[in-house]
Write an enzyme that holds these catalytic residues in place. Structure first.
Site, short mmCIF file in Angstrom:
data_model
loop_
_atom_site.label_atom_id
_atom_site.label_comp_id
_atom_site.label_asym_id
_atom_site.label_seq_id
_atom_site.Cartn_x
_atom_site.Cartn_y
_atom_site.Cartn_z
N GLY A 31 0.76 -1.18 -0.04
CA GLY A 31 -0.25 -0.08 0.02
C GLY A 31 0.68 1.33 -0.02
O GLY A 31 0.58 2.10 0.72
N ASN A 55 1.13 -2.55 5.48
CA ASN A 55 0.42 -1.32 5.79
C ASN A 55 -1.04 -1.15 4.94
O ASN A 55 -1.84 -0.51 5.72
CB ASN A 55 1.32 0.04 5.08
CG ASN A 55 0.65 1.03 4.90
OD1 ASN A 55 0.11 2.13 5.86
ND2 ASN A 55 0.17 1.39 3.66
N SER A 79 -4.26 0.17 14.40
CA SER A 79 -4.82 1.36 14.40
C SER A 79 -5.26 1.76 16.02
O SER A 79 -5.56 0.69 16.63
CB SER A 79 -6.32 1.44 13.62
OG SER A 79 -7.10 2.43 14.00
N ASN A 118 -14.82 1.97 17.85
CA ASN A 118 -15.34 3.29 17.46
C ASN A 118 -16.47 2.87 16.77
O ASN A 118 -16.39 2.12 15.89
CB ASN A 118 -14.28 3.86 16.24
CG ASN A 118 -14.77 5.22 16.06
OD1 ASN A 118 -15.19 5.90 16.66
ND2 ASN A 118 -14.22 5.72 14.64
N TYR A 167 -13.81 -2.63 11.13
CA TYR A 167 -12.21 -2.35 11.29
C TYR A 167 -11.59 -2.33 12.52
O TYR A 167 -10.51 -2.83 12.62
CB TYR A 167 -12.40 -0.73 10.94
CG TYR A 167 -10.98 0.27 10.75
CD1 TYR A 167 -10.13 -0.07 9.55
CD2 TYR A 167 -10.50 0.80 11.68
CE1 TYR A 167 -9.22 0.73 9.30
CE2 TYR A 167 -9.34 1.62 11.49
CZ TYR A 167 -8.66 1.40 10.21
OH TYR A 167 -7.26 2.07 10.24
N ALA A 210 -12.27 -4.79 14.61
CA ALA A 210 -12.21 -6.28 14.89
C ALA A 210 -10.92 -6.60 14.12
O ALA A 210 -10.14 -7.50 14.70
CB ALA A 210 -13.49 -7.05 14.40
N ALA A 211 -10.80 -5.90 12.95
CA ALA A 211 -9.61 -6.39 12.10
C ALA A 211 -8.35 -5.88 12.76
O ALA A 211 -7.36 -6.70 12.71
CB ALA A 211 -9.81 -5.68 10.66
P1 NAP Z 1 -4.97 5.23 2.15
O1 NAP Z 1 -4.61 6.55 2.25
O2 NAP Z 1 -6.31 4.92 1.96
O3 NAP Z 1 -3.92 4.26 1.39
C1 NAP Z 1 -4.13 2.59 1.44
C2 NAP Z 1 -3.18 2.15 0.65
O4 NAP Z 1 -3.70 0.83 0.65
C3 NAP Z 1 -3.12 2.38 -0.85
O5 NAP Z 1 -1.62 2.22 -1.09
C4 NAP Z 1 -3.96 1.57 -1.42
O6 NAP Z 1 -3.57 1.07 -2.59
C5 NAP Z 1 -3.63 0.16 -0.49
N1 NAP Z 1 -4.77 -1.01 -0.81
C6 NAP Z 1 -6.07 -0.72 -0.39
N2 NAP Z 1 -6.47 -1.93 -0.59
C7 NAP Z 1 -5.57 -3.00 -0.89
C8 NAP Z 1 -5.48 -4.30 -1.44
N3 NAP Z 1 -6.62 -5.14 -1.43
N4 NAP Z 1 -4.27 -4.87 -1.73
C9 NAP Z 1 -3.22 -4.04 -1.55
N5 NAP Z 1 -3.19 -2.90 -1.43
C10 NAP Z 1 -4.18 -2.29 -0.91
O7 NAP Z 1 -4.70 4.64 3.87
P2 NAP Z 1 -3.69 5.51 4.94
O8 NAP Z 1 -4.59 6.25 5.57
O9 NAP Z 1 -2.42 5.64 4.32
O10 NAP Z 1 -3.74 4.00 5.55
C11 NAP Z 1 -2.53 3.16 5.57
C12 NAP Z 1 -2.70 2.19 6.76
O11 NAP Z 1 -2.57 2.73 8.11
C13 NAP Z 1 -3.85 1.14 6.96
O12 NAP Z 1 -3.71 0.07 7.36
C14 NAP Z 1 -5.01 1.91 7.65
O13 NAP Z 1 -6.04 1.21 8.38
C15 NAP Z 1 -3.88 2.26 8.65
N6 NAP Z 1 -4.37 3.58 9.66
C16 NAP Z 1 -4.60 4.83 8.85
C17 NAP Z 1 -4.97 5.69 9.62
C18 NAP Z 1 -5.19 7.21 9.07
O14 NAP Z 1 -5.58 7.92 10.02
N7 NAP Z 1 -4.97 7.37 8.29
C19 NAP Z 1 -5.21 5.54 11.28
C20 NAP Z 1 -4.95 4.39 11.78
C21 NAP Z 1 -4.69 3.22 10.89
P3 NAP Z 1 -4.07 1.51 -3.92
O15 NAP Z 1 -3.78 3.10 -3.96
O16 NAP Z 1 -3.78 0.85 -5.11
O17 NAP Z 1 -5.70 1.62 -3.73
#
Ligand code: NAP
Length: 246
Positions: A11, A88, A140, A147, A153, A155-156
């Site tokens: 990701g 990620n 997370s 939440n 989310y 649970a995961a």
């Molecule tokens: P994001 O901007 O939505 O980016 C998500 C990334 O995951 C993208 O690179 C996407 O690829 C990739 N992805 C989605 N579905 C996928 C799949 N089936 N197979 C492979 N790659 C996939 O998310 P983010 O906010 O950076 O979050 C990244 C991680 O941090 C996640 O695990 C999220 O749960 C965690 N997180 C985020 C936050 C937050 O506040 N942002 C808080 C807590 C935890 P594409 O571009 O190709 O779709």
């Protein structure tokens, strides 16, 4: 680093994964980032190769078991065994429990939890053979607090932390660490889609009074990936501006 260590970041097309991939590349790792599309992979390649010519990108859909197995087999054949694996990639499909569909539940569990299982399935055996490695899973704050609207989310992510502690115990003697970084609310596409009123409500609960930046998560990931963290395993580091101090 004596020889260039390989890092695989899932990701990496945007948000936290992109920041992690760029941070590790700047630190001298050879980084391979993943995206779900060819255009996403091309954008990762361009960004990472601006830092170092050896960096690369692949297409990976961790929600698809067959594609994941094939893509990671090809990755291992081309690039070798990663010293660092950052799980990620993740999604949200928010809804209140009473309205949450099977599709919303299954999509989040399949991507955020089973997807990490699949990637680890492909990578842990070669890492054990290499007798070294660091796995960092992006959890997370919601995995700890829960939440409303995010039962799937939460649970995961809680499951991911349990998975992390179990795998950590199985591979610790093989010189492999397995840890989580649990972000609070970070400014990415994932949080940009939230309604303004919800963002304001979240902000009021963050002692630092701001959303985090993806680079602030990347710093914690880079630390856990480094030799300085070799004796840290099975842990979750919370990076959340003080939102949850428990
Ligand atoms: P994001 O901007 O939505 O980016 C998500 C990334 O995951 C993208 O690179 C996407 O690829 C990739 N992805 C989605 N579905 C996928 C799949 N089936 N197979 C492979 N790659 C996939 O998310 P983010 O906010 O950076 O979050 C990244 C991680 O941090 C996640 O695990 C999220 O749960 C965690 N997180 C985020 C936050 C937050 O506040 N942002 C808080 C807590 C935890 P594409 O571009 O190709 O779709």
């Amino acid at each position: 680093m004596s020889e260039q260590a390989l890092a695989l970041v899932t990701g990496a097309s945007r948000g936290i994964g992109r920041a992690v991939a760029e941070t590790l590349a700047k630190q001298g790792y050879k980084v391979v980032g993943t995206a779900t599309s060819e255009s996403g992979a091309a954008s990762i390649r361009e960004a990472l190769q601006a830092v170092g010519a050896g960096n690369d990108a692949i297409v990976l859909n961790i929600a698809d078991a067959e594609q994941t197995a094939e893509a990671l087999k090809a990755f291992l054949a081309e690039h070798g065994t990663p010293a660092v694996l950052v799980n990620n990639a993740g999604i949200t499909r928010d809804n209140l429990f009473l309205r949450m569909s099977d599709e919303e539940w299954n999509a989040v569990i399949n991507t955020n939890l089973s997807g990490v299982f699949r990637v680890c399935k492909a990578m842990v055996k070669p890492m054990i053979k290499a007798k070294a490695g660091a796995i960092v899973n992006i959890s997370s704050i919601i995995g700890t607090t829960g939440n409303a609207g995010q039962a799937n989310y939460a649970a995961a992510k809680a499951g991911l932390e349990g998975f992390t502690r179990s795998l950590a115990q199985e591979v610790a003697a093989r010189n492999i660490t397995v840890n989580c970084v649990a972000p609070g609310f970070i400014k990415t596409d994932m949080t940009d889609v939230l309604p303004e009123a919800q963002k304001d409500a979240i902000l009021s609960t963050i002692p630092s009074k701001r959303l985090g930046q993806p680079e602030e998560i990347a710093g914690a990931v880079a630390f856990l990936a480094s030799d300085a963290a070799k004796y840290i395993t099975g842990q979750t580091i919370h990076v959340n501006g003080g939102m949850n101090m428990g």
